[in-house]
Design an enzyme around this catalytic site. Structure first.
Site, PDB file in Angstrom:
ATOM      1  CB  CYS A 171      -0.911   0.013   1.228  1.00 48.96           C
ATOM      2  SG  CYS A 171      -1.783   1.595   1.393  1.00 48.96           S
ATOM      3  CB  CYS A 212       0.517   2.008   4.695  1.00 52.06           C
ATOM      4  SG  CYS A 212      -1.208   1.945   5.161  1.00 52.06           S
ATOM      5  CB  CYS A 239      -5.198   0.105   2.540  1.00 55.27           C
ATOM      6  SG  CYS A 239      -4.658   1.046   3.974  1.00 55.27           S
ATOM      7  CE  LYS A 298      -3.458  14.241  -0.935  1.00 53.43           C
ATOM      8  NZ  LYS A 298      -2.120  14.500  -1.421  1.00 53.43           N
TER       9      LYS A 298
END
Ligand code: MSP
Length: 507
Positions: A136, A139, A153, A306
């Site tokens: 991901c 992350c 995710c 965000k």
């Protein structure tokens, strides 16, 4: 190592995101703790570090999406963080950027050190391997199937990509026992207790070795012993806590390391509570003393981020309410350590109740009564109010060392409420009409002394308001030590006091 010192850090924030009040939450709390410690043990003994995390695939992708060169992009956003922190009166001592040479040098040095190190089992700490997994980018980490919700995710709402690369690996699995023992015994102290438990149960499931380099990410620090690869952004980033203070030889490093506390939220718990301690073990560097892991700032139950598009810019709060009030509104939402919904609709109510009608109104009431009934001077009396200020300071001090920020706010605002009740019950205006000057002097003296304490109590939280209140009471930091500030009955009789303008205009 100097014992009487305080080194506090925030995570260094990714520059792909614009700063929002989730980032401000950790940063304001760090600022409150840094300011309290400067007040208590002296500015030269405190170091407060924050900064920006500027490498990696995620940042490179964001730069590209905005049609900018990565360096120009990171310069711009990093500046935005600095500007917003300045507006919030964040008193950091240093702002580290991972694209700075001083950081890159230390990262390479640590990698080189790890390359020649052996694990407790006598194996190479670093080795090459190929792994296929789900990555991901949000992350900047590999995910397991079971971490995903509907294949996505949960933090970023996106499906991870399948990555297969030959990379350099860190033999994390060999540190399982040592980490477990050090965390269980609080040698590495993870707070609050439920987060310590979470880390231990994660370790109990077995630790896997982790990739610490990337073959296809150009925007990163080159691996010193393999120019084809760049260092994994998390390994790069975690090292900021020591690179910024000049590991290994700088006086600052010798004075301030180990950190007293790393503050972070639960999204990055594994990196800080497992990977970072393991890296330090392998590099034979002392462990940070404490890691405090707090919860999420949520809006309608969702983590503010965000990706989810539900962010609030701290500048909006500063413009609407001023820096002190913005700080207060950000940190007074819920107990530090837990998750909590941010009640934006209630900001004006809270502002009016606690600031305009709370501390602001009390200061104006007390100072105008001093002008009216005592010729604007501190009367010649001894403190005799039924309020145990010494005990309050003890609670506050313990509260700050236990990260009980929210409880400390309550404690301070209780003093404000107590004082309002004291005024309502003693009715100085009645005594004024009856010309009972002795009684009036005593009450006004007590109130001025309490206001002086409040001035110091709010100092780490509302620094501008604190300065203003203390100035109006004729007290200045330059001639007042911590022990003088918190001593009871220290306000000087005869000192001129001044009412001044409203501290917080009502909304
Ligand atoms: N760059 C990494 C950290 C590297 S530290 C060596 C990173 N950056 S981040 O920009 O995503 O910042 C995450 C941190 O910002 C959280 O751990 C927390 O301190 C703060 N927060 C960001 N959003 C937040 C909330 N919505 N709620 C609470 N804290 C928030 O991870």
């Amino acid at each position: 190592m100097e014992k009487n010192k305080f080194y506090i850090t925030t995570p260094i924030y990714y520059v792909n995101d614009r700063p929002h009040i989730g980032h401000a939450y950790t940063t304001v709390i760090a600022d409150v703790l840094a300011r309290y410690n400067r007040f208590k043990i002296g500015s030269d003994k405190v170091w407060f570090l924050t900064g920006t995390d500027e490498h990696g695939a995620k940042v490179a992708q964001s730069a590209e999406a905005e049609g900018k060169e990565p360096q120009a992009f990171v310069d711009e956003i990093s500046e935005e963080y600095k500007n917003k922190w300045e507006k919030l009166n964040i008193s950091y001592d240093d702002f580290i950027r991972t694209t700075e040479a001083r950081h890159e040098t230390v990262v390479k040095e640590i990698l080189t050190k790890l390359k020649s190190a052996k694990t407790p089992q006598g194996k190479d700490v670093i080795f090459k391997d190929t792994y296929e997994g789900l990555y991901c980018v949000g992350c900047e980490a590999y995910k397991k199937e079971e971490d995903l919700e509907d294949g996505k995710c949960p933090d970023h709402g996106k499906a991870p990509e399948t990555l297969s690369e030959e990379n350099w690996y860190f033999r994390l699995s060999d540190y399982t026992d040592e980490l477990k023992q050090k965390i269980e015994s609080d040698e590495i102290k993870i707070l609050p207790a439920d987060k310590k438990k979470e880390v231990l149960s994660f370790i109990a499931q077995g630790l896997e070795d982790i990739a610490i380099s990337r073959a296809n990410v150009d925007w990163g620090i080159p691996v010193p012993f393999d120019k084809e690869q760049t260092i994994y952004v998390w390994v790069d980033a975690l090292i900021n806590y020591i690179s910024a203070i000049g590991y290994p030889d700088d006086e600052k490093f010798k004075k301030f390391w180990p950190a007293n506390v790393h503050l972070l939220a639960k999204d990055i718990l594994k990196f800080h509570c497992i990977i970072w301690p393991a890296m330090l073990l392998a590099a034979e560097i002392e462990q940070p003393k404490e890691l405090f892991v707090h919860g999420y700032f949520t809006l309608s139950g969702k983590k503010m981020s965000k990706t989810l598009g539900n962010v609030i810019d701290p500048d909006e709060l500063v413009e609407e309410y001023g820096a002190d009030a913005a700080r207060y509104l950000i940190i007074s939402q819920f107990v530090f350590g837990q998750d909590g919904n941010v009640k934006v609709d209630e900001f004006p109510i809270k502002y009016n109740a606690d600031l305009a009608n709370g501390i602001g109104n009390l200061a104006s009431r007390v100072l105008s009564m001093a002008e009216k009934y005592c010729e604007g001077k501190v009367p010649d009396k001894k403190f005799d109010a039924d309020l145990d200020l010494k005990k309050i300071w003890q609670k506050i001090d313990k509260g700050f060392s236990d990260y009980k920020i929210f409880e400390n706010l309550k404690e301070i605002w209780e003093v404000i409420r107590w004082s309002d009740t004291y005024i309502d019950e003693t009715k100085p205006w009645v005594l004024g009409k009856e010309s009972k000057q002795e009684e009036l002097d005593q009450i006004i003296y007590n109130l001025l002394e309490i206001l002086r304490h409040l001035g110091w109590l709010i100092k780490p939280i509302l620094p501008e308001t604190s300065d203003e209140i203390l100035k109006r009471l004729g007290e200045s930091e330059s001639d007042c030590s911590y022990s003088d500030a918190i001593a009871v009955g220290k306000i000087k009789s005869g000192t001129k006091v001044e009412k001044g303008e409203a501290l917080f205009a009502r909304k």
